[in-house]
Design an enzyme around this catalytic site. Structure first.
Site, PDB file in Angstrom:
ATOM      1  N   ASP A  42     -25.298  11.955 -89.221  1.00  0.00           N
ATOM      2  CA  ASP A  42     -24.280  10.900 -89.284  1.00  0.00           C
ATOM      3  C   ASP A  42     -24.413  10.008 -88.054  1.00  0.00           C
ATOM      4  OD1 ASP A  42     -23.037  12.239 -87.207  1.00  0.00           O
ATOM      5  OD2 ASP A  42     -21.183  12.681 -88.297  1.00  0.00           O
ATOM      6  N   CYS A  49     -24.880  16.390 -86.873  1.00  0.00           N
ATOM      7  CA  CYS A  49     -23.698  15.541 -86.697  1.00  0.00           C
ATOM      8  C   CYS A  49     -23.191  15.770 -85.282  1.00  0.00           C
ATOM      9  CB  CYS A  49     -22.645  15.819 -87.777  1.00  0.00           C
ATOM     10  SG  CYS A  49     -21.991  17.497 -87.821  1.00  0.00           S
ATOM     11  N   GLY A  50     -21.950  15.437 -85.004  1.00  0.00           N
ATOM     12  CA  GLY A  50     -21.453  15.576 -83.634  1.00  0.00           C
ATOM     13  C   GLY A  50     -21.486  17.019 -83.157  1.00  0.00           C
ATOM     14  N   THR A  51     -20.942  17.909 -83.970  1.00  0.00           N
ATOM     15  CA  THR A  51     -20.909  19.333 -83.621  1.00  0.00           C
ATOM     16  C   THR A  51     -21.862  20.184 -84.447  1.00  0.00           C
ATOM     17  OG1 THR A  51     -19.193  19.710 -85.252  1.00  0.00           O
ATOM     18  CG2 THR A  51     -18.456  19.218 -82.994  1.00  0.00           C
ATOM     19  N   GLY A  71     -19.475  20.266 -89.518  1.00  0.00           N
ATOM     20  CA  GLY A  71     -19.241  19.673 -90.833  1.00  0.00           C
ATOM     21  C   GLY A  71     -20.479  19.738 -91.714  1.00  0.00           C
ATOM     22  N   MET A  72     -21.621  19.472 -91.114  1.00  0.00           N
ATOM     23  CA  MET A  72     -22.878  19.541 -91.878  1.00  0.00           C
ATOM     24  C   MET A  72     -23.092  20.948 -92.425  1.00  0.00           C
ATOM     25  SD  MET A  72     -24.556  16.692 -92.124  1.00  0.00           S
ATOM     26  CE  MET A  72     -25.087  15.151 -91.339  1.00  0.00           C
ATOM     27  N   HIS A  83     -33.773  37.088 -89.486  1.00  0.00           N
ATOM     28  CA  HIS A  83     -32.841  38.013 -90.140  1.00  0.00           C
ATOM     29  C   HIS A  83     -32.104  37.399 -91.324  1.00  0.00           C
ATOM     30  CE1 HIS A  83     -32.362  41.083 -86.595  1.00  0.00           C
ATOM     31  NE2 HIS A  83     -33.621  40.815 -86.884  1.00  0.00           N
ATOM     32  N   ARG A 135     -35.141  45.197 -94.887  1.00  0.00           N
ATOM     33  CA  ARG A 135     -33.688  45.396 -95.020  1.00  0.00           C
ATOM     34  C   ARG A 135     -32.927  44.077 -94.965  1.00  0.00           C
ATOM     35  NH1 ARG A 135     -35.127  46.296 -89.860  1.00  0.00           N
ATOM     36  NH2 ARG A 135     -33.785  45.600 -88.158  1.00  0.00           N
ATOM     37  N   HIS A 136     -33.518  43.081 -94.285  1.00  0.00           N
ATOM     38  CA  HIS A 136     -32.845  41.774 -94.189  1.00  0.00           C
ATOM     39  C   HIS A 136     -32.857  41.056 -95.542  1.00  0.00           C
ATOM     40  CE1 HIS A 136     -32.576  42.454 -89.952  1.00  0.00           C
ATOM     41  NE2 HIS A 136     -33.892  42.611 -89.866  1.00  0.00           N
TER      42      HIS A 136
END
Ligand code: RB5
Length: 151
Positions: A13, A70-72, A75-76, A103, A137-138
């Site tokens: 964004d 995005c900023g943080t 949200g994405m 993992h 196992r993962h």
């Protein structure tokens, strides 16, 4: 053997145009064939539009991986993770990015442009695109992530 980055969709964004542009050459260097979903400028826009576009292309088999910024990165990641088969990992350090691949078989990397600087972001991208899924196992645990899809 380390996988190549493959077909990679990238989207951001308005908060993350600069970081996206800065990371694109590195993703290409790591073997990524990039498709840029935008945005391209500083005009305010809505991060879910880009997250859904990249996630839909992954679900449709048109892309192998995604990078959403995005900023943080929050949200994405929320929007991308609404899509079946998409495992979007919000990473703030290289260790988490390595584990997200090894993992959790993450196929989308989310970054926060207002959280990490370019150096840390490059570490994260390198870790994400050079770490293979450990399987075993993962794989059993990853298969249990999708609701109603338990082995
Ligand atoms: C935009 O201001 C900001 O909310 C967005 O970039 C992102 O951080 C949302 O999760």
């Amino acid at each position: 053997m380390t996988e190549r980055a493959g077909r990679v969709g990238i989207g951001c964004d308005h908060a993350a145009v600069e970081l996206k542009r800065a990371l694109m050459p590195l993703i290409e260097e790591l073997g990524g064939s990039l498709r840029d979903f935008g945005t391209d400028g500083p005009e305010s826009c809505d991060y879910p539009d880009f997250a859904h576009a990249v996630a839909e292309a992954i679900t449709a088999g048109q892309l192998d991986r995604g990078v959403l910024i995005c900023g943080t990165g929050l949200g994405m990641s929320y929007a991308a993770n609404r899509h079946a088969g998409v495992r979007a990992a919000l990473c703030t350090d290289g260790f988490t990015a390595r584990m997200a691949r090894a993992h959790n078989d993450a196929n989308v990397l989310c970054l926060g442009a207002r959280v990490v600087g370019i150096g840390v972001a490059e570490d994260i991208v390198r870790a994400f695109f050079t770490t293979d899924f450990d399987g075993g196992r993962h794989a059993r645990r990853v298969a249990k992530i999708e609701p109603g899809d338990k082995p």
